[in-house]
Design an enzyme around this catalytic site. Structure first.
Site, PDB file in Angstrom:
ATOM      1  N   SER A  46      92.266 -12.116  14.700  1.00 26.75           N
ATOM      2  CA  SER A  46      92.202 -13.015  13.521  1.00 26.75           C
ATOM      3  C   SER A  46      90.430 -13.407  13.627  1.00 26.75           C
ATOM      4  O   SER A  46      90.489 -14.067  14.618  1.00 26.75           O
ATOM      5  CB  SER A  46      93.231 -14.018  13.325  1.00 26.75           C
ATOM      6  OG  SER A  46      93.013 -14.865  12.175  1.00 26.75           O
ATOM      7  N   ASP A  61     100.259 -24.320  17.250  1.00 24.52           N
ATOM      8  CA  ASP A  61      98.974 -24.512  16.233  1.00 24.52           C
ATOM      9  C   ASP A  61      98.227 -22.974  16.650  1.00 24.52           C
ATOM     10  O   ASP A  61      97.047 -23.258  16.313  1.00 24.52           O
ATOM     11  CB  ASP A  61      98.344 -25.665  16.332  1.00 24.52           C
ATOM     12  CG  ASP A  61      98.935 -26.902  16.559  1.00 24.52           C
ATOM     13  OD1 ASP A  61      99.962 -27.002  15.306  1.00 24.52           O
ATOM     14  OD2 ASP A  61      99.028 -27.915  17.271  1.00 24.52           O
ATOM     15  N   LYS A 118     100.340 -19.275  13.932  1.00 23.36           N
ATOM     16  CA  LYS A 118     101.412 -18.450  13.640  1.00 23.36           C
ATOM     17  C   LYS A 118     101.701 -18.286  12.091  1.00 23.36           C
ATOM     18  O   LYS A 118     102.012 -17.070  11.560  1.00 23.36           O
ATOM     19  CB  LYS A 118     102.780 -19.167  14.132  1.00 23.36           C
ATOM     20  CG  LYS A 118     102.593 -19.087  15.586  1.00 23.36           C
ATOM     21  CD  LYS A 118     104.040 -19.713  16.136  1.00 23.36           C
ATOM     22  CE  LYS A 118     104.132 -21.041  15.804  1.00 23.36           C
ATOM     23  NZ  LYS A 118     103.064 -22.071  16.260  1.00 23.36           N
ATOM     24  N   ASP A 121      86.689 -16.059  15.794  1.00 23.07           N
ATOM     25  CA  ASP A 121      85.341 -16.261  14.971  1.00 23.07           C
ATOM     26  C   ASP A 121      84.656 -17.797  15.543  1.00 23.07           C
ATOM     27  O   ASP A 121      83.566 -17.922  15.833  1.00 23.07           O
ATOM     28  CB  ASP A 121      85.386 -16.497  13.611  1.00 23.07           C
ATOM     29  CG  ASP A 121      86.601 -17.297  13.169  1.00 23.07           C
ATOM     30  OD1 ASP A 121      87.661 -17.134  13.598  1.00 23.07           O
ATOM     31  OD2 ASP A 121      86.502 -18.260  12.308  1.00 23.07           O
ATOM     32  N   GLN A 124     106.195 -24.222  16.818  1.00 19.94           N
ATOM     33  CA  GLN A 124     105.603 -24.536  18.159  1.00 19.94           C
ATOM     34  C   GLN A 124     105.148 -23.468  19.163  1.00 19.94           C
ATOM     35  O   GLN A 124     104.908 -22.283  18.617  1.00 19.94           O
ATOM     36  CB  GLN A 124     106.544 -25.700  19.087  1.00 19.94           C
ATOM     37  CG  GLN A 124     106.619 -27.093  18.334  1.00 19.94           C
ATOM     38  CD  GLN A 124     107.663 -26.997  17.266  1.00 19.94           C
ATOM     39  OE1 GLN A 124     108.746 -26.359  17.279  1.00 19.94           O
ATOM     40  NE2 GLN A 124     107.504 -27.851  16.106  1.00 19.94           N
ATOM     41  N   ARG A 147      96.230 -35.595  13.485  1.00 19.11           N
ATOM     42  CA  ARG A 147      95.556 -35.959  14.708  1.00 19.11           C
ATOM     43  C   ARG A 147      94.576 -34.863  15.328  1.00 19.11           C
ATOM     44  O   ARG A 147      94.780 -33.720  15.058  1.00 19.11           O
ATOM     45  CB  ARG A 147      96.588 -36.028  15.781  1.00 19.11           C
ATOM     46  CG  ARG A 147      97.624 -37.244  15.627  1.00 19.11           C
ATOM     47  CD  ARG A 147      98.545 -37.384  16.720  1.00 19.11           C
ATOM     48  NE  ARG A 147      99.593 -36.395  16.569  1.00 19.11           N
ATOM     49  CZ  ARG A 147     100.515 -36.341  17.488  1.00 19.11           C
ATOM     50  NH1 ARG A 147     100.785 -36.974  18.494  1.00 19.11           N
ATOM     51  NH2 ARG A 147     101.636 -35.301  17.487  1.00 19.11           N
ATOM     52  N   PRO A 148      93.547 -35.511  15.947  1.00 14.44           N
ATOM     53  CA  PRO A 148      92.442 -34.422  16.396  1.00 14.44           C
ATOM     54  C   PRO A 148      93.389 -33.973  17.567  1.00 14.44           C
ATOM     55  O   PRO A 148      93.971 -34.353  18.490  1.00 14.44           O
ATOM     56  CB  PRO A 148      91.578 -35.332  16.774  1.00 14.44           C
ATOM     57  CG  PRO A 148      91.593 -36.825  16.691  1.00 14.44           C
ATOM     58  CD  PRO A 148      93.034 -36.833  15.866  1.00 14.44           C
ATOM     59  N   GLY A 189     103.787 -27.164  11.311  1.00 12.51           N
ATOM     60  CA  GLY A 189     103.164 -27.025  10.109  1.00 12.51           C
ATOM     61  C   GLY A 189     102.625 -25.782  10.127  1.00 12.51           C
ATOM     62  O   GLY A 189     101.535 -25.559  10.756  1.00 12.51           O
ATOM     63  N   HIS A 190     102.907 -24.953   9.232  1.00 13.34           N
ATOM     64  CA  HIS A 190     102.137 -23.706   9.007  1.00 13.34           C
ATOM     65  C   HIS A 190     101.122 -23.681   7.905  1.00 13.34           C
ATOM     66  O   HIS A 190     101.550 -23.833   6.662  1.00 13.34           O
ATOM     67  CB  HIS A 190     103.088 -22.433   8.972  1.00 13.34           C
ATOM     68  CG  HIS A 190     104.063 -22.309  10.314  1.00 13.34           C
ATOM     69  ND1 HIS A 190     104.958 -21.584  10.466  1.00 13.34           N
ATOM     70  CD2 HIS A 190     103.674 -22.741  11.488  1.00 13.34           C
ATOM     71  CE1 HIS A 190     105.460 -21.504  11.596  1.00 13.34           C
ATOM     72  NE2 HIS A 190     104.850 -22.468  12.304  1.00 13.34           N
ATOM     73  N   THR A 208     109.062 -29.941  23.386  1.00  6.96           N
ATOM     74  CA  THR A 208     109.964 -30.324  22.079  1.00  6.96           C
ATOM     75  C   THR A 208     111.122 -29.972  22.542  1.00  6.96           C
ATOM     76  O   THR A 208     111.511 -29.773  23.652  1.00  6.96           O
ATOM     77  CB  THR A 208     109.350 -29.188  20.816  1.00  6.96           C
ATOM     78  OG1 THR A 208     109.917 -29.724  19.723  1.00  6.96           O
ATOM     79  CG2 THR A 208     109.877 -27.788  21.162  1.00  6.96           C
TER      80      THR A 208
END
Ligand code: GDP
Length: 426
Positions: free
Chosen positions: A409, A13, A16, A331, A222, A301-302, A40-41, A237
């Site tokens: 970023s 997370d 990527k 940021d 991942q 999920r948080p 999940g990208h 994983t």
């Protein structure tokens, strides 16, 4: 020859998706080499959100061809949905997207077993329940079903029948039955037919691209701390998320990879169980979660949030051979007045610069306090446009982990990026 690998340098997370999307316009071929639909990208294009689980985010750039390599595990229904979603947005996938026939297939009972195991709380890893672990178990046990098998219904049937027999006692132990071979073969042979045009010789495509001296972007899933061999085992994983995984997972030799870039958030997050020494259970943790919208893109999920862990990052620089870091979400730190940065762990009175192989959860982070900044930095496009405190934060990271920061970023959109250069030119 110019292959470059982009890898998560923390617990996944890291953003990527965005970084690969920034680099993809310079690439001729983008290859996803590990993981499955547990990744999940999230991409934001013209303010619109798109989450890709399997297809490399490079697909959004017309010039790039995309490969899903043999190191991945594929849920064909998810793959098909992504193709449809892309096509609806006017993105062509035909002739630009190829999945290796050697990639393993996630079957319904993989997902069932994954879910049932997670429910048994004493065994929970905090997986995404997408069947990834059981699918990789089948692969290593040499009884898996591969994408190429979907193209031959008879072969598929005999493999599925044998496979189900292996899982039956496990399912019974978990108090469940299994779907029938008929159900699975019916659904998956049909998916195979629908996807036939996308299943092809990915290895040949990668080799041809190398021979043609093209720019190849190898996209990990991942992150390093979730890697089966280099992460916080067993809370990891089931695949090699590290840069080295790109060789086997994409079918490319180590001598052909020229650079490795690690993506790291300016702070740290983790989803699911497992050690996370810099986790914050207090107000700053919630501030990071809120400001960074830290909720899983696959599960909602948080995410657990904490200070930047330079022990973990140093490890990532080492085991991936990182040439450069891309720092994301800088940021988000504008929301936090005073910053802590973990420079070492202390375990049994010993100061550690690298993570121990076990008992990481007993390690105490050693923090240094850095002055924060409160300015909105989302319009900064160069490092020297950042507030001095943010520049010092980046310089501190570089010094501690001995790796240069390249891209920075400063917001979710493509444009919200400082120091963007062609990564293949370096
Ligand atoms: P990935 O799996 O590594 O691609 O990471 P995710 O997509 O799960 O999470 C990254 C999230 O952060 C996404 O919602 C992105 O839109 C967002 N994001 C990426 N870079 C930045 C950034 O620099 N600032 C902010 N505020 N959000 C970002």
């Amino acid at each position: 020859m110019s292959a470059l690998v982009v890898v998560g340098a923390q617990w996944g997370d890291e953003g990527k998706g965005k970084v690969v999307d920034l680099y993809a316009p310079y690439a001729d071929l983008v290859v996803r080499y590990a993981g499955g639909a547990n990744a999940g990208h999230t991409l934001v294009v013209d303010g619109e959100k798109l989450i890709l689980h399997l297809i490399p985010s490079g697909i959004l750039h017309e010039r790039a061809k995309c490969v899903v390599g043999q190191g991945t595990v594929i849920d064909p229904a998810v793959f098909l949905k992504e193709i449809e979603a892309l096509n609806e947005r006017g993105v062509t996938t035909q002739s630009r997207l190829l999945v290796s026939p050697r990639a393993h297939v996630v079957l319904p009972h993989h997902k069932l077993i994954d879910t049932l195991r997670e429910k048994k709380s004493n065994a929970a890893i905090g997986t995404t329940k997408r069947g990834i672990g059981p699918c990789y178990e089948d692969k290593v046990a040499r009884r898996g079903i591969r994408m190429g098998d979907l193209l031959d219904a008879e072969r598929l049937r005999s493999k599925v029948e044998a496979n189900l027999e292996c899982w039956r006692p496990v399912a019974e132990d978990l108090g469940s039955g299994l779907p029938s071979a008929n159900e699975i073969v019916g659904e998956y042979a049909e998916l195979g037919e629908t996807l036939a045009a996308y299943i092809g010789d990915a290895t040949a495509l990668v080799s041809a691209s190398i021979r043609a001296d093209e720019n190849i972007l190898l996209e990990g899933a991942q992150g390093t701390m979730l890697d089966i061999d280099n992460g916080t085992y067993p809370f990891v994983t089931s695949s090699n998320a590290v840069a080295g995984g790109a060789c086997a997972g994409a079918g490319i030799g180590p001598t052909q990879i020229r650079r490795a870039i690690g993506i790291a958030k300016a702070y740290a997050t983790r989803v699911g169980g497992g050690p996370f020494p810099t986790e914050l259970h207090n107000e700053p943790g919630q501030q990071l979660r809120d400001a960074g919208a830290e909720y899983g893109s696959t599960t909602g999920r948080p995410r657990r949030c904490g200070w930047l862990d330079l022990v973990a990052l140093r490890h990532a620089v080492a085991v991936n051979g990182l040439d450069e870091l891309a720092i994301t979400k800088l940021d988000v730190l504008s929301a936090v007045p005073q910053l802590e940065i973990c420079v070492a762990y202390e375990l049994d009175g010993v100061r550690l610069r690298y993570p121990p192989y076990e008992r990481i959860d007993a390690a105490q982070p050693v923090y240094e306090t850095l002055e924060g900044w409160s300015e909105d930095i989302s319009s900064c496009r160069a490092r020297n446009e950042l507030p001095p405190a943010a520049q010092r934060y980046l310089a501190r990271i570089e010094r501690e982990v001995d790796c240069q920061v390249g891209v920075i970023s400063v917001g979710p959109d493509r444009e919200d990026t400082a120091e963007l250069r062609n990564p293949f030119d370096a």
